[in-house]
Design a protein around this motif. Structure first.
Motif, PDB file in Angstrom:
ATOM      1  N   ALA A   1       0.847  -1.199   0.000  1.00 15.98           N
ATOM      2  CA  ALA A   1       0.000   0.000   0.000  1.00 15.98           C
ATOM      3  C   ALA A   1       0.881   1.247   0.000  1.00 15.98           C
ATOM      4  N   PRO A   2       0.462   2.294  -0.725  1.00 18.03           N
ATOM      5  CA  PRO A   2       1.307   3.492  -0.814  1.00 18.03           C
ATOM      6  C   PRO A   2       1.490   4.218   0.504  1.00 18.03           C
TER       7      PRO A   2
ATOM      8  N   ALA B   1       9.438  -0.916   1.850  1.00 17.41           N
ATOM      9  CA  ALA B   1       9.772  -0.001   0.751  1.00 17.41           C
ATOM     10  C   ALA B   1       9.915  -0.764  -0.567  1.00 17.41           C
ATOM     11  N   ILE B   2      10.534  -1.939  -0.521  1.00  8.44           N
ATOM     12  CA  ILE B   2      10.689  -2.743  -1.740  1.00  8.44           C
ATOM     13  C   ILE B   2       9.328  -3.240  -2.226  1.00  8.44           C
ATOM     14  N   ALA B   3       8.469  -3.666  -1.301  1.00  6.88           N
ATOM     15  CA  ALA B   3       7.138  -4.137  -1.685  1.00  6.88           C
ATOM     16  C   ALA B   3       6.340  -3.034  -2.367  1.00  6.88           C
TER      17      ALA B   3
ATOM     18  N   ILE C   1       7.576  -2.771  -5.849  1.00  3.38           N
ATOM     19  CA  ILE C   1       7.190  -3.910  -6.692  1.00  3.38           C
ATOM     20  C   ILE C   1       5.796  -3.703  -7.275  1.00  3.38           C
ATOM     21  N   VAL C   2       4.843  -3.289  -6.449  1.00  3.28           N
ATOM     22  CA  VAL C   2       3.469  -3.159  -6.932  1.00  3.28           C
ATOM     23  C   VAL C   2       3.300  -1.956  -7.856  1.00  3.28           C
ATOM     24  N   ARG C   3       4.288  -1.057  -7.900  1.00  4.28           N
ATOM     25  CA  ARG C   3       4.205   0.085  -8.807  1.00  4.28           C
ATOM     26  C   ARG C   3       4.831  -0.180 -10.168  1.00  4.28           C
TER      27      ARG C   3
ATOM     28  N   TYR D   1      14.402  -9.604  -6.900  1.00  2.45           N
ATOM     29  CA  TYR D   1      13.164  -9.825  -7.653  1.00  2.45           C
ATOM     30  C   TYR D   1      12.642  -8.503  -8.218  1.00  2.45           C
ATOM     31  N   TYR D   2      12.720  -7.448  -7.432  1.00  2.35           N
ATOM     32  CA  TYR D   2      12.290  -6.128  -7.910  1.00  2.35           C
ATOM     33  C   TYR D   2      13.150  -5.664  -9.082  1.00  2.35           C
TER      34      TYR D   2
END
Length: 360
Positions: free
Chosen positions: A47-48, A172-174, A177-179, A254-255
């Motif tokens: 979530a942002p 922060a990495i997650a 990733i979603v962006r 992965y990112y």
């Protein structure tokens, strides 16, 4: 993984204040999460921004709830307001007044029943609604926050822990990733479905929380007699922490694979757009100038979409391999858990001195 997690943390979020509140998915059921999603609450790892509605998340505060409960409550109150004077009038011998109040109370009761019959089904079928059982379960939801990982703001009384910094980096990495374009691109629909990002990040947070609590308990018994045991225990905890750090570094790798795929997807999009524009230009030329040389000139200038597609196929295959490494958490988790379990005392544990000799 040549880059250390500390250097990565400094570059990604070293100057940012840790603000996150990540839900442990296993602590609530799917019905609760569906209701929260319908309300637009942001509680996932990617979530942002964090959400702080702790009290409101267990209440049914939305339009159909206010309409149904407010309307029926008001109608019931008005009906009771007419019933009370009617009863007093009847007891006092004023039959006409009692009939008047009774008639008014009956009308409001019927109106309230009709209103409830109309608005009730909409409320009970509302996807935002939490049942009474689920409202009780919301209070049992487990959240990973900076405070649960030992973070305290402030200049004088403030403190931070490596566990909090590591989890801040994971969040922060997650969010990155979603962006990415690749994360939501149709080409990775099946691939993304098997990478449960929320579960992965929450699992890291749960383990790091356990490490923080256990380390604080170990430090609390440090004295001249237990100093050697404490250092041994802390060295064991560092093994578990290293396992979590490697997990976050795998997540960052992965990112990086996703960003490489993003570039190729953009090239593919541009090549397809270029082909479409070239066809339109050729069509215009065929209906105007009829330039025979235009066809091969545009073929030379176009980006070859087929070659880009083959590159993307290779990147997706590499991404699958990286995801396997990223999802290979069971073995690492088992090793970390064994290290933690080995430190927990059992009823049949030997005295401290013998334990020190066995660890040596």
């Amino acid at each position: 993984m040549s880059q250390s997690w500390k250097s990565l943390w400094k570059s990604e979020c070293g100057k940012a204040i840790p603000i996150y509140r990540v839900l442990v998915p296993e602590s609530v059921n799917q019905d609760i999460m569906k209701a929260w999603n319908a309300r637009g609450y942001r509680y996932t790892a990617g979530a942002p921004s964090a959400i702080m509605l702790t009290g409101g998340m267990r209440r049914n505060l939305f339009r159909s709830s206010v309409l149904f409960k407010g309307g029926t409550g008001t109608g019931t109150a008005v009906t009771a307001g007419f019933a009370a004077p009617g009863g007093l009038a009847l007891l006092s011998g004023f039959a006409d007044a009692a009939l008047t109040f009774g008639a008014l109370g009956g009308v409001t009761a019927v109106g309230t029943g009709v209103f409830a019959a109309v608005t009730g089904p909409k409320y009970f079928r509302d996807p935002k609604r939490l049942s009474r059982k689920n409202r009780q379960k919301v209070g049992q939801a487990q959240w990973i926050t900076p405070a649960s990982l030992g973070f305290q703001p402030g200049r004088k009384e403030g403190r931070d822990t490596d566990e909090q910094r590591l989890f801040h980096l994971a969040v922060a990495i997650a969010r990155k990733i979603v962006r990415t374009r690749a994360w939501t691109h149709p080409i990775l629909r099946d691939h993304v479905s098997r990478v449960d990002l929320d579960h992965a990040v929450a699992s890291i947070g749960v383990r790091l929380t356990e490490l923080v609590r256990l380390r604080e308990e170990i430090e609390s018994i440090r004295d001249a007699g237990t100093a050697k045991s404490v250092e041994t225990y802390l060295s064991k905890l560092s093994v578990a922490f290293t396992s979590m750090a490697n997990r976050v570094l795998s997540m960052h790798e992965y990112y990086e694979r996703l960003t490489e795929l993003d570039q190729q997807l953009m090239l593919l999009h541009n090549s397809e757009r270029s082909r479409e524009l070239g066809d339109r230009v050729l069509d215009v030329l065929s209906r105007t100038a009829a330039d025979d040389s235009a066809d091969w000139q545009f073929r030379e200038l176009r980006i070859d979409a087929e070659s880009q597609s083959s590159v993307i196929s290779g990147l997706v295959a590499e991404l699958d391999q990286t995801a396997d490494d990223f999802d290979d958490f069971d073995s690492r988790l088992a090793a970390a858990q064994e290290s933690i379990d080995a430190l927990e005392p059992t009823p049949s544990s030997p005295p401290a001195s013998k334990d020190d000799r066995s660890l040596e």
